[in-house]
Design an enzyme around this catalytic site. Structure first.
Site, PDB file in Angstrom:
ATOM      1  N   HIS A  71      45.820 -18.808  50.995  1.00  0.00           N
ATOM      2  CA  HIS A  71      46.067 -17.548  50.291  1.00  0.00           C
ATOM      3  C   HIS A  71      45.875 -16.379  51.233  1.00  0.00           C
ATOM      4  O   HIS A  71      45.196 -16.480  52.268  1.00  0.00           O
ATOM      5  CB  HIS A  71      45.143 -17.402  49.086  1.00  0.00           C
ATOM      6  CG  HIS A  71      43.698 -17.150  49.432  1.00  0.00           C
ATOM      7  ND1 HIS A  71      43.168 -15.881  49.537  1.00  0.00           N
ATOM      8  CD2 HIS A  71      42.684 -17.995  49.722  1.00  0.00           C
ATOM      9  CE1 HIS A  71      41.889 -15.971  49.863  1.00  0.00           C
ATOM     10  NE2 HIS A  71      41.568 -17.246  49.982  1.00  0.00           N
ATOM     11  N   CYS A  72      46.509 -15.271  50.899  1.00  0.00           N
ATOM     12  CA  CYS A  72      46.260 -14.017  51.603  1.00  0.00           C
ATOM     13  C   CYS A  72      45.638 -13.061  50.608  1.00  0.00           C
ATOM     14  O   CYS A  72      45.024 -13.485  49.636  1.00  0.00           O
ATOM     15  CB  CYS A  72      47.551 -13.464  52.212  1.00  0.00           C
ATOM     16  SG  CYS A  72      48.811 -13.050  51.000  1.00  0.00           S
ATOM     17  N   MET A  73      45.792 -11.789  50.806  1.00  0.00           N
ATOM     18  CA  MET A  73      45.135 -10.800  49.951  1.00  0.00           C
ATOM     19  C   MET A  73      45.717 -10.777  48.540  1.00  0.00           C
ATOM     20  O   MET A  73      45.026 -10.450  47.586  1.00  0.00           O
ATOM     21  CB  MET A  73      45.294  -9.416  50.593  1.00  0.00           C
ATOM     22  CG  MET A  73      44.485  -8.323  49.943  1.00  0.00           C
ATOM     23  SD  MET A  73      42.740  -8.480  50.332  1.00  0.00           S
ATOM     24  CE  MET A  73      42.110  -6.952  49.638  1.00  0.00           C
ATOM     25  N   THR A  74      46.998 -11.164  48.406  1.00  0.00           N
ATOM     26  CA  THR A  74      47.672 -10.973  47.129  1.00  0.00           C
ATOM     27  C   THR A  74      48.300 -12.231  46.544  1.00  0.00           C
ATOM     28  O   THR A  74      48.638 -12.246  45.372  1.00  0.00           O
ATOM     29  CB  THR A  74      48.790  -9.926  47.281  1.00  0.00           C
ATOM     30  OG1 THR A  74      49.713 -10.392  48.287  1.00  0.00           O
ATOM     31  CG2 THR A  74      48.225  -8.580  47.709  1.00  0.00           C
ATOM     32  N   ARG A  75      48.504 -13.269  47.346  1.00  0.00           N
ATOM     33  CA  ARG A  75      49.303 -14.389  46.858  1.00  0.00           C
ATOM     34  C   ARG A  75      48.770 -15.741  47.336  1.00  0.00           C
ATOM     35  O   ARG A  75      48.189 -15.848  48.408  1.00  0.00           O
ATOM     36  CB  ARG A  75      50.755 -14.214  47.295  1.00  0.00           C
ATOM     37  CG  ARG A  75      50.938 -14.174  48.792  1.00  0.00           C
ATOM     38  CD  ARG A  75      52.320 -13.679  49.196  1.00  0.00           C
ATOM     39  NE  ARG A  75      52.322 -12.242  49.421  1.00  0.00           N
ATOM     40  CZ  ARG A  75      53.348 -11.557  49.891  1.00  0.00           C
ATOM     41  NH1 ARG A  75      54.469 -12.177  50.168  1.00  0.00           N
ATOM     42  NH2 ARG A  75      53.282 -10.267  50.071  1.00  0.00           N
TER      43      ARG A  75
END
Length: 655
Positions: free
Chosen positions: A30-34
């Site tokens: 995952h990253c910051m949003t997804r």
């Protein structure tokens, strides 16, 4: 169905199902949003089904399958997914018809080691983190065994003092000591096992290396000699830190041997060589070296004792805990015995007991200053009672030592308590026993009130020193961030209830985060951002790498890969600065973040430095994206300016 009706676990399961099932998902990250998934067959992905899942804000099915969840929740969903798959983030998920458990475990260990090697940490921070990881799993056993030991100690001291009858109570004390010794007599073994797990060595070998310092097979009539002094080795020389160092060497050696020893004989040769080489080094180098240090300290301690008074009390009280950690406190036992034989009591023991008082005071200060840190306060709650009874290991290894500064200020508190005992003078103990409150029954000649004054001074000294100088900045910043986010809604509620009128709308201004070309978010090359799945906003194509805050407010989040920073304004507006597109894959390499969670910022605050050349080399878009992520609180937005702008220039209004 409302968007927030699913639990994190339910949401994770539904994402797996719509992605073609767990067998179709190769990795989850995952990253910051997804949530980012590598899938085996994109044709099996039900893209519309993913979009229909409550809590999913959007889907991008490209080289990776990207499911937009939003900041704050995406990490929980991703962690729930890998937990359901039985792997770690980024680790390959085995298909159900495959039986690659051993290979999977080996690969996981390799990936974790590689990830750990890439982390840029100072040696001290890395050491403290490792120590914390070694001892935190032992905290429940420390607390349980510590309370049992504290009760047994109080009873033993009361028997020694003649307060209760030994013939009646000695049997029960023996039972309690058996239970207590299950933990503390074999602490070196438990430490070796956990240290091996932290350093990626074989846990059983780690336990064996830990047990070496017990010298359990040595003949007392023909002891092993110290190579440096010629005297007999003493069990536990080198202490817990000696065990940790030896297991660290074990992990290094084992890793090398696994690479060079043929697989056919690896299971036989590698453990044998590890045990011989590291075990012999522990017996003939690590333990003797600690013994040399011990012997050299005898003269120093005798000199300190000869000076007497508050000075000797401070030095001994402050230095005792480091001595315990290195196993050097064993040298004090003959001094205690000699004092008791000569004068009827040891005046050294009450002074050394102040070290534990300093730990208690430091823990109380941490509790007060960091009370919103639930994980830390829970540890303190469990460790404080046994610390007060004189069992200091839970506080040392679970609380103060891993945090660094509090351990030093706790030692200062111990020194202050020791100085008070030294200044009062003639406060002695009639036998060697535990410290803390449990030592009170052993205080000779009715001088127990002086001992209590020393304890109170140690508590106060550790508390004050830690409160003002010993609170770790990163922990404090995190707590302040929680306070900031918690306070804003309360102020709004109070205002509304007092005025009893609808809340007046306010306009917040957002600013260009760099010198360069400012554009509407709809022009972004990333469909997640251009379709405003995460919220409305803008982006800047920077001319240089200096990146500034988009708004006045507080830093709420710094993503581990450094490519994204979250902010919150006093009015409750939540802003996300996302540096570059798909830059999570670069693992922070092009980014130097210059702020920390909890820090107050303005548009004049530089929050990051970005290596634009490195972004170009990796063919990553250099868009510095700014988005309002809580659009449900927004009634209107207005793009004030596009084209060339300077950092700090107003470009976007939010109502």
């Amino acid at each position: 169905m409302a968007k927030d009706t699913l639990t994190v676990e339910e949401l994770a399961a539904k994402i797996f199902a719509a992605s073609g099932g767990m067998d179709n998902v190769e990795t989850v990250n995952h990253c910051m949003t997804r949530v980012r998934m590598t899938v085996r067959d994109h044709d099996q992905v039900d893209q519309q089904g993913l979009k229909d899942i409550p809590g999913v804000m959007g889907v991008v099915n490209d080289e990776q399958l990207q499911v937009i969840i939003g900041p704050g929740k995406v990490n929980k969903v991703a962690n729930a997914m890998v937990a359901q798959a039985g792997v770690d983030l980024g680790q390959e998920i085995p298909q159900s018809h495959l039986s690659g458990k051993d290979a999977l475990n080996a690969k996981a260990a390799e990936m974790k080691a590689a990830q750990k090697a890439k982390q840029k940490q100072s040696p001290i921070k890395s050491l403290l983190k490792d120590i914390s990881n070694i001892f935190v799993p032992m905290i429940p056993a420390f607390v349980g065994a510590g309370l049992v030991a504290g009760i047994a100690s109080v009873m033993t001291n009361m028997i020694t003092a003649g307060t209760i009858d030994g013939d009646t109570w000695n049997y029960y004390v023996m039972i309690l000591n058996i239970l207590k010794n299950g933990m503390f007599a074999y602490l070196a073994i438990f430490t070796g096992v956990n240290a091996a797990q932290v350093f990626k060595a074989n846990p059983t070998l780690g336990g064996v290396i830990g047990s070496v310092i017990l010298l359990s097979g040595m003949n007392p009539d023909a002891p092993i000699q110290n190579l440096f002094t010629g005297e007999a080795l003493v069990a536990n020389q080198g202490g817990i830190l000696g065990v940790i160092f030896a297991v660290w060497l074990l992990a290094k050696l084992e890793s090398v041997l696994h690479k060079v020893i043929p697989e056919a004989i690896d299971i036989i040769v590698t453990p044998t060589l590890c045990l011989l080489i590291i075990g012999l080094a522990e017996i003939f180098l690590i333990m003797p070296l600690a013994g040399v240090i011990s012997d050299s300290l005898v003269g120093s301690i005798n000199w300190v004792l000869s000076v007497g008074g508050a000075f000797s009390g401070f030095v001994l009280g402050a230095a005792f805990l480091p001595m315990v950690m290195f196993g050097l406190h064993q040298i004090l036992t003959p001094i205690h015995i000699q004092m008791i034989e000569a004068t009827g009591s040891t005046q050294l023991l009450p002074i050394l007991a102040m070290a534990g008082a300093g730990q208690v005071g430091a823990a109380l200060a941490l509790w007060v200053r960091l009370r919103k840190d639930k994980e830390l306060t829970e540890m303190i709650k469990g460790a404080l009672p046994v610390g007060i009874l004189g069992i200091g290991e839970p506080l040392i290894y679970g609380v103060t030592l891993p945090l660094g500064r509090p351990f030093i200020t706790a030692c200062i508190g111990g020194g202050i308590g020791g100085a008070v005992i030294g200044a009062i003078s003639n406060v002695g103990a009639t036998a060697i026993g535990p410290s803390g409150m449990a030592l009170i029954p052993l205080i000779a000649n009715g001088r127990w009130l002086g001992y209590i004054f020393g304890l109170l001074a140690g508590y106060a000294g550790g508390f004050v020193a830690t409160y003002f100088f010993g609170i770790p900045k990163d922990r404090l910043a995190a707590v302040q961030a929680v306070d900031t986010s918690a306070d804003a809604p309360k102020e709004t509620t109070t205002e509304q209830s007092t005025n009893e009128t609808p809340k007046q709308s306010t306009t917040a201004t957002l600013y260009a985060v760099a010198n360069g070309q400012t554009k509407s978010l709809a022009e972004s090359g990333d469909p997640v951002f251009s379709q405003k799945m995460m919220g409305d906003g803008y982006f800047v194509l920077p001319e240089d790498g200096a990146i500034y805050a988009p708004v006045s407010g507080t830093v709420t989040t710094v993503f581990p890969t450094k490519h994204a920073i979250g902010f919150k304004t006093t009015s409750g507006l939540e802003i996300l600065l996302h540096m570059g597109v798909d830059t999570v894959e670069l693992k922070g390499a092009p980014f130097e973040v210059m702020v920390e969670v909890g820090q107050e910022v303005t548009p004049a605050t530089q929050v990051a430095q970005v290596d634009l050349e490195q972004l170009a080399q990796h063919q990553k878009a250099s868009e510095m994206l700014v988005m309002v992520t809580n659009m449900d609180a927004v009634s209107a937005v207005d793009m004030l300016k596009t084209g060339h702008t300077k950092a700090g220039e107003a470009v976007f209004n939010v109502k």
